[in-house]
Design a protein around this motif. Structure first.
Motif, mmCIF file in Angstrom:
data_model
loop_
_atom_site.group_PDB
_atom_site.id
_atom_site.type_symbol
_atom_site.label_atom_id
_atom_site.label_comp_id
_atom_site.label_asym_id
_atom_site.label_seq_id
_atom_site.Cartn_x
_atom_site.Cartn_y
_atom_site.Cartn_z
ATOM 1 N N MET A 210 0.928 -1.357 -0.119
ATOM 2 C CA MET A 210 0.046 0.189 -0.048
ATOM 3 C C MET A 210 0.916 1.370 0.001
ATOM 4 O O MET A 210 0.596 2.152 -0.950
ATOM 5 N N SER A 211 1.962 1.270 0.750
ATOM 6 C CA SER A 211 2.861 2.256 0.963
ATOM 7 C C SER A 211 3.602 2.670 -0.531
ATOM 8 O O SER A 211 3.640 3.839 -0.943
ATOM 9 N N THR A 212 4.198 1.422 -1.191
ATOM 10 C CA THR A 212 4.567 1.520 -2.536
ATOM 11 C C THR A 212 3.727 2.056 -3.617
ATOM 12 O O THR A 212 3.971 2.972 -4.190
ATOM 13 N N ARG A 213 2.545 1.583 -3.328
ATOM 14 C CA ARG A 213 1.346 2.049 -4.310
ATOM 15 C C ARG A 213 1.066 3.499 -4.075
ATOM 16 O O ARG A 213 1.013 4.313 -5.018
ATOM 17 N N LEU A 214 1.040 4.072 -3.072
ATOM 18 C CA LEU A 214 0.663 5.475 -2.360
ATOM 19 C C LEU A 214 2.049 6.102 -3.010
ATOM 20 O O LEU A 214 1.721 7.408 -3.623
ATOM 21 N N GLN A 215 2.929 5.768 -2.956
ATOM 22 C CA GLN A 215 4.186 6.371 -3.424
ATOM 23 C C GLN A 215 4.325 6.597 -4.896
ATOM 24 O O GLN A 215 4.706 7.760 -5.359
ATOM 25 N N LEU A 216 4.020 5.547 -5.524
ATOM 26 C CA LEU A 216 4.009 5.316 -7.066
ATOM 27 C C LEU A 216 2.764 6.550 -7.462
ATOM 28 O O LEU A 216 3.041 7.205 -8.638
ATOM 29 N N ASP A 217 1.584 6.460 -6.907
ATOM 30 C CA ASP A 217 0.715 7.370 -7.194
ATOM 31 C C ASP A 217 0.973 8.903 -7.030
ATOM 32 O O ASP A 217 0.731 9.559 -7.771
ATOM 33 N N ILE A 218 1.634 9.200 -6.109
ATOM 34 C CA ILE A 218 2.081 10.579 -5.786
ATOM 35 C C ILE A 218 3.079 10.951 -6.700
ATOM 36 O O ILE A 218 3.149 11.818 -7.278
ATOM 37 N N TYR A 219 3.970 10.103 -7.102
ATOM 38 C CA TYR A 219 5.234 10.238 -8.107
ATOM 39 C C TYR A 219 4.374 10.636 -9.414
ATOM 40 O O TYR A 219 4.854 11.398 -10.130
#
Length: 316
Positions: A32-41
């Protein structure tokens, strides 16, 4: 089994279950954290890309504003052929973005779609002759025929011919466009055009949506030598002296020069219709290049109309 041993086994099983659940939670949290970071990027890239595109429009609007001036006339400002540069005081107009831009005269080059008109065949033949590439007269004529085949309308019932057979044998195979070229990169697909010839021609060619004369004020020496039946070095220097720093500004002066050099009036102009605005914008590590083909028209009263014909990103 003793009761104490059973109790220990249950405790061990419970501990393993707890550890397994904690591992799953950790994996899920990491995902979830990785997905969130990718979405933010990804969102950041989208926002920055939109910002760069909007900033690039400042260069396009600057070019259109310059072209809207009624009596404006441009000259080639340097060897690269640009007519005007985006003003330095406007380069940081958009927050956190650096903007640069140039304006080019598209009629300072030969329009490949002009070959639809036979009167431009000799001009292009002379241009091929001035490329200093070993080609026979027959090979130059074949190049012209191949381009003409590419841009000519499709004729139903024509069947296969040497050109179609050539294109169908390529890997992968493809069909000729049978319409005016949209980009000079199309030329690389035409039969007989190799890498060396394409590179030699590319500084002197362009594609435009209609037949256009050559602007004698902005044309390069190579293109000037190709005008008419071919100009020699002394005649080209005479043209360059005649246009000077301000260019040939009157039809009377142009007519006198054309008559002296025996050049066709309908293939030459002193005021172009098509221009190219190139915007280069950057923010951090991201860069964007926007190309805008601009058409400038005048009516009988001299009123100027400026509009964008087409726009592309990162490639023309």
């Amino acid at each position: 089994m003793p009761q104490a041993s059973q109790h220990q086994t249950k405790r061990g099983s419970a501990l393993l279950s707890a550890l397994f659940i904690m591992t799953l939670v950790a994996i899920a949290a990491t995902a979830m954290s990785t997905r969130l970071q990718l979405d933010i990027y990804r969102t950041g890239l989208t926002l920055t890309s939109d910002k760069l595109y909007l900033a690039s429009q400042a260069v396009t609007f600057w070019a259109m504003d310059a072209l809207s001036i009624k009596n404006i006339q441009f000259k080639v400002s340097d060897k690269s052929g640009d007519l005007a540069d985006f003003p330095p005081h406007l380069q940081h107009l958009y927050p956190d973005v650096v903007m640069k831009g140039k304006l080019y005269d598209m009629q300072s080059q030969f329009n490949l779609n002009n070959l639809q008109d036979k009167k431009y065949h000799l001009l292009f033949f002379k241009l091929l002759e001035n490329m200093h590439i070993k080609m026979s007269t027959a090979e130059r004529k074949l190049i012209i025929d191949a381009i003409l085949y590419w841009i000519s309308p499709y004729q139903p019932g024509r069947g296969h011919d040497v050109y179609l057979d050539f294109y169908m044998k390529q890997n992968p195979s493809y069909l000729p466009a049978h319409q005016p070229m949209q980009s000079i990169s199309e030329l690389r697909l035409v039969r007989g055009i190799n890498t060396g010839l394409y590179r030699a021609l590319s500084p002197n060619i362009m594609v435009l949506p209609e037949i256009t004369p050559i602007n004698i004020n902005t044309a390069s020496k190579t293109l000037l030598m190709s005008l008419g039946n071919g100009l020699n070095g002394a005649q080209v220097e005479e043209v360059i002296r005649a246009r000077g720093e301000k260019g040939i500004t009157t039809m009377e002066k142009l007519a006198e020069l054309l008559q002296k050099l025996d050049l066709p009036r309908d293939q030459i102009t002193i005021e172009s219709t098509y221009y190219l605005s190139v915007a280069t914008v950057s923010s951090g590590d991201l860069n964007l290049v926007t190309y805008a083909v601009i058409k400038r028209s005048k009516d009988h009263q001299g009123h100027v109309t400026v509009g964008i014909v087409r726009e592309s990103l990162n490639t023309i």
